[in-house]
Design a protein around this motif. Structure first.
Motif, PDB file in Angstrom:
ATOM      1  N   GLU A 114     -27.179 -28.285   7.424  1.00 44.67           N
ATOM      2  CA  GLU A 114     -26.140 -27.478   7.634  1.00 44.67           C
ATOM      3  C   GLU A 114     -25.372 -26.671   6.537  1.00 44.67           C
ATOM      4  OE1 GLU A 114     -23.168 -29.637   9.493  1.00 44.67           O
ATOM      5  OE2 GLU A 114     -21.701 -28.239   9.470  1.00 44.67           O
ATOM      6  N   ALA A 155     -31.770 -19.092  16.279  1.00 44.31           N
ATOM      7  CA  ALA A 155     -30.492 -18.348  16.487  1.00 44.31           C
ATOM      8  C   ALA A 155     -29.941 -17.948  14.981  1.00 44.31           C
ATOM      9  CB  ALA A 155     -29.503 -19.162  17.236  1.00 44.31           C
ATOM     10  N   ALA A 156     -30.119 -18.907  14.144  1.00 42.02           N
ATOM     11  CA  ALA A 156     -29.426 -18.602  12.853  1.00 42.02           C
ATOM     12  C   ALA A 156     -29.751 -17.539  12.151  1.00 42.02           C
ATOM     13  CB  ALA A 156     -29.679 -19.886  12.111  1.00 42.02           C
ATOM     14  N   PHE A 158     -29.820 -14.524  13.186  1.00 46.20           N
ATOM     15  CA  PHE A 158     -29.227 -13.181  13.820  1.00 46.20           C
ATOM     16  C   PHE A 158     -27.784 -13.045  13.368  1.00 46.20           C
ATOM     17  CE2 PHE A 158     -32.854 -11.617  16.064  1.00 46.20           C
ATOM     18  CZ  PHE A 158     -33.441 -12.680  16.615  1.00 46.20           C
ATOM     19  N   ASP A 159     -27.138 -13.990  12.881  1.00 40.69           N
ATOM     20  CA  ASP A 159     -25.602 -13.939  12.717  1.00 40.69           C
ATOM     21  C   ASP A 159     -25.175 -15.027  11.832  1.00 40.69           C
ATOM     22  OD1 ASP A 159     -22.773 -14.924  14.259  1.00 40.69           O
ATOM     23  OD2 ASP A 159     -22.893 -12.717  13.515  1.00 40.69           O
ATOM     24  N   SER A 160     -24.508 -14.675  10.713  1.00 46.98           N
ATOM     25  CA  SER A 160     -23.549 -15.734   9.973  1.00 46.98           C
ATOM     26  C   SER A 160     -24.941 -15.988   8.769  1.00 46.98           C
ATOM     27  CB  SER A 160     -23.299 -16.993  10.638  1.00 46.98           C
ATOM     28  OG  SER A 160     -22.876 -17.745   9.561  1.00 46.98           O
ATOM     29  N   MET A 161     -25.965 -16.152   9.483  1.00 47.31           N
ATOM     30  CA  MET A 161     -27.381 -16.533   8.413  1.00 47.31           C
ATOM     31  C   MET A 161     -27.171 -17.851   7.774  1.00 47.31           C
ATOM     32  SD  MET A 161     -28.543 -13.783   8.961  1.00 47.31           S
ATOM     33  CE  MET A 161     -28.162 -12.005   9.362  1.00 47.31           C
ATOM     34  N   LEU A 162     -26.418 -18.840   8.367  1.00 49.88           N
ATOM     35  CA  LEU A 162     -26.388 -19.950   7.732  1.00 49.88           C
ATOM     36  C   LEU A 162     -26.740 -21.039   8.812  1.00 49.88           C
ATOM     37  CD1 LEU A 162     -22.734 -20.080   6.093  1.00 49.88           C
ATOM     38  CD2 LEU A 162     -25.077 -19.492   5.171  1.00 49.88           C
ATOM     39  N   PRO A 174     -26.459 -23.905  11.385  1.00 49.81           N
ATOM     40  CA  PRO A 174     -25.133 -24.475  11.890  1.00 49.81           C
ATOM     41  C   PRO A 174     -25.345 -26.015  12.075  1.00 49.81           C
ATOM     42  CG  PRO A 174     -26.564 -23.481  13.480  1.00 49.81           C
ATOM     43  CD  PRO A 174     -27.258 -23.206  12.320  1.00 49.81           C
ATOM     44  N   TYR A 202     -32.891 -18.235  24.940  1.00 48.61           N
ATOM     45  CA  TYR A 202     -31.420 -18.607  24.558  1.00 48.61           C
ATOM     46  C   TYR A 202     -30.597 -18.995  25.917  1.00 48.61           C
ATOM     47  CZ  TYR A 202     -31.100 -16.484  20.137  1.00 48.61           C
ATOM     48  OH  TYR A 202     -31.233 -16.391  18.667  1.00 48.61           O
ATOM     49  N   ARG A 233     -31.347 -22.637  26.418  1.00 52.25           N
ATOM     50  CA  ARG A 233     -30.395 -23.322  25.300  1.00 52.25           C
ATOM     51  C   ARG A 233     -29.077 -23.351  25.491  1.00 52.25           C
ATOM     52  NH1 ARG A 233     -32.309 -23.883  20.092  1.00 52.25           N
ATOM     53  NH2 ARG A 233     -34.048 -24.494  21.281  1.00 52.25           N
ATOM     54  N   SER A 250     -26.758 -11.290  18.324  1.00 52.71           N
ATOM     55  CA  SER A 250     -25.760 -11.735  17.446  1.00 52.71           C
ATOM     56  C   SER A 250     -24.757 -12.545  18.212  1.00 52.71           C
ATOM     57  CB  SER A 250     -25.344 -10.879  16.349  1.00 52.71           C
ATOM     58  OG  SER A 250     -24.755  -9.703  17.009  1.00 52.71           O
ATOM     59  N   TYR A 258     -25.144 -13.973  20.950  1.00 53.76           N
ATOM     60  CA  TYR A 258     -25.563 -15.269  21.432  1.00 53.76           C
ATOM     61  C   TYR A 258     -25.656 -16.318  20.484  1.00 53.76           C
ATOM     62  CZ  TYR A 258     -27.491 -14.339  25.944  1.00 53.76           C
ATOM     63  OH  TYR A 258     -28.009 -14.212  27.398  1.00 53.76           O
ATOM     64  N   SER A 259     -26.096 -15.708  19.173  1.00 51.75           N
ATOM     65  CA  SER A 259     -25.892 -16.620  17.922  1.00 51.75           C
ATOM     66  C   SER A 259     -24.319 -17.208  17.870  1.00 51.75           C
ATOM     67  CB  SER A 259     -26.460 -15.828  16.689  1.00 51.75           C
ATOM     68  OG  SER A 259     -26.470 -16.605  15.713  1.00 51.75           O
ATOM     69  N   LEU A 306     -23.861 -19.853  20.637  1.00 49.60           N
ATOM     70  CA  LEU A 306     -24.293 -21.066  20.252  1.00 49.60           C
ATOM     71  C   LEU A 306     -23.485 -21.632  19.072  1.00 49.60           C
ATOM     72  CD1 LEU A 306     -28.260 -20.473  20.011  1.00 49.60           C
ATOM     73  CD2 LEU A 306     -26.895 -21.860  21.741  1.00 49.60           C
ATOM     74  N   ARG A 307     -23.046 -21.122  18.230  1.00 52.01           N
ATOM     75  CA  ARG A 307     -22.242 -21.837  17.237  1.00 52.01           C
ATOM     76  C   ARG A 307     -21.005 -22.160  17.546  1.00 52.01           C
ATOM     77  NH1 ARG A 307     -24.465 -20.357  12.149  1.00 52.01           N
ATOM     78  NH2 ARG A 307     -26.110 -18.942  12.203  1.00 52.01           N
ATOM     79  N   VAL A 329     -22.023 -25.511  19.446  1.00 57.45           N
ATOM     80  CA  VAL A 329     -22.398 -26.658  18.613  1.00 57.45           C
ATOM     81  C   VAL A 329     -21.039 -27.042  17.920  1.00 57.45           C
ATOM     82  CG1 VAL A 329     -23.177 -27.149  16.213  1.00 57.45           C
ATOM     83  CG2 VAL A 329     -24.666 -25.567  17.810  1.00 57.45           C
TER      84      VAL A 329
END
Lengths: 222, 222
Positions: free
Chosen positions: A42, A83-84, A86-90, A92, A129, A132, B127, B129-130, B133-134, B137
């Motif tokens: 994470e 999913a990671a 597409f956004d934030s790139m970290l 989770p 998605y 999920r 994005s 969606y991402s 999801l975060r 979580v």
DNA sequence: CACACACCTTGACTTAAGTCAAGGACACCT
DNA sequence: AGGTGTCCTTGACTTAAGTCAAGGTGTGTG
């Protein structure tokens, strides 16, 4: 193991031409991991997502004091952490192998350049998605509105099949892992199983749970 | 209210031509709702998704015995239930207006036919969606691994701003709603606020919470 | 085969948080 | 202004589930 053959078998890539599979293959690699091995942690940079080829991996959150909650356990064919990218790139959450496993690793850069040329890929991913999100909504509902008896009853019913007229749930993970998946500790899982046994709602046999009367157990799952 | 102008302002549709906005407009309608009014119920056919134009709506799950958990509170500009139109086609939770509101309703059929012609729309949605999801979580983490003090401390810190050198969290919802969002009951929220007050971690002033020492409160949020 | 280690179960005890009740405050309506 | 209903707070009490500890069982390794 033939990467190309495995990629072709993934629903997402069914409509790809040979050339496109070439491109994807160039962005992919196989990753063999041993039981207990960390696949990603994470907060780290999400440089790739994965597809489970064999074995099982779990996605989990850890608290500062060492407590653990399992978000999901992935089996062969499942996408992991897509999913990671597409956004934030970290990432989770973290990912660990529950047993020796093989994963197809698909690099973020490679995949993003492909999806820009194939935005219909994104449309295909939408239903995944949606599923999920529903799983997470269900988990949130359970954690906030249901007690342990109801959660366990739900799990057993959802994961049971009818074999020779008998409703049976084969336990696919250790009880320790199951307790983390259901949001509790092993002690409480043991006690809840004992309660269901004493009330003749389940029969425990080796690594399976027999459900004599699913309708009766369903009352406890609400 | 000019639907076209509102649609054009939505990030998702920025690259649409006039003709495409025509098509979308034909699939859209404005829906005015009063405080407390139900917008959709869990389990019903998801014939549309929504965009909040004004006011606030909450997405929530209800248990058979009347307990409630708020999954999200949506404000102007937010998409609502867009995931439901891609799979299963049922709303996974219910939606109610927290105050008088106006929503843009976009029909499933209309939107699906547009997105098939504009699969890059789906890529744009990824994005969002991402992020969703975060958020889920994070909520699961809080419900399973954090106590109420930590949850409330986290909420206050995340929703605070610095005004004239003072860290302040303006409460946007009633305490009853906040307790449902944080996964507890009003009594427990009151008690937890009182605890933070007695330990000089917050000061309550009208509908705002002043945080004298954010770093100190942060220790409680872990 | 023996040993070490991890998992699982069970008991005693503690704690976080929910249930129930009541009173006060506040907002809204007539 | 008065009445009503809802929200919020507080207290007493209860309960679900977690903590800690110990013993038994099963698995893997040398």
């Amino acid at each position: 193991m033939d990467i190309r053959r495995f990629i072709s078998g993934i629903f997402l890539f069914h409509s790809f031409t040979e050339k496109e599979i070439d491109l994807l293959e160039a962005s992919a690699s196989l990753k063999k991991v041993h039981k207990g091995e960390q696949i990603f942690s994470e907060g780290l940079d999400a440089t790739a997502f994965f597809v489970v080829v064999s074995g099982k991996v779990k996605i989990f959150k850890l608290s500062p004091d060492g407590k653990e909650h399992t978000l999901h356990i992935h089996s062969p064919g499942d996408l992991v952490a897509e999913a990671a990218i597409f956004d934030s790139m970290l990432y989770p959450a973290s990912c660990v192998a529950l047993e020796d496993a093989t994963l197809l690793r698909i690099s973020r850069e490679g995949f993003l350049s492909i999806i820009k040329r194939h935005p219909d890929l994104a449309l295909k991913m939408m239903s995944g998605y949606s599923r999920r999100l529903r799983q997470f909504v269900a988990k949130i509902e359970e954690l906030s509105l249901k007690d342990m008896k109801a959660r366990l009853a739900s799990y057993l019913l959802e994961h049971s099949t009818v074999e020779n007229g008998v409703t049976i749930c084969n336990l696919k993970y250790s009880k320790k892992e199951l307790s983390a998946l259901l949001g509790t500790i092993p002690e409480t899982l043991s006690r809840t199983l004992a309660f269901l046994k004493q009330n003749n709602l389940i029969i425990e046999k080796n690594n399976a749970i027999i459900i004599p009367d699913p309708d009766k157990l369903r009352i406890f799952s609400l």
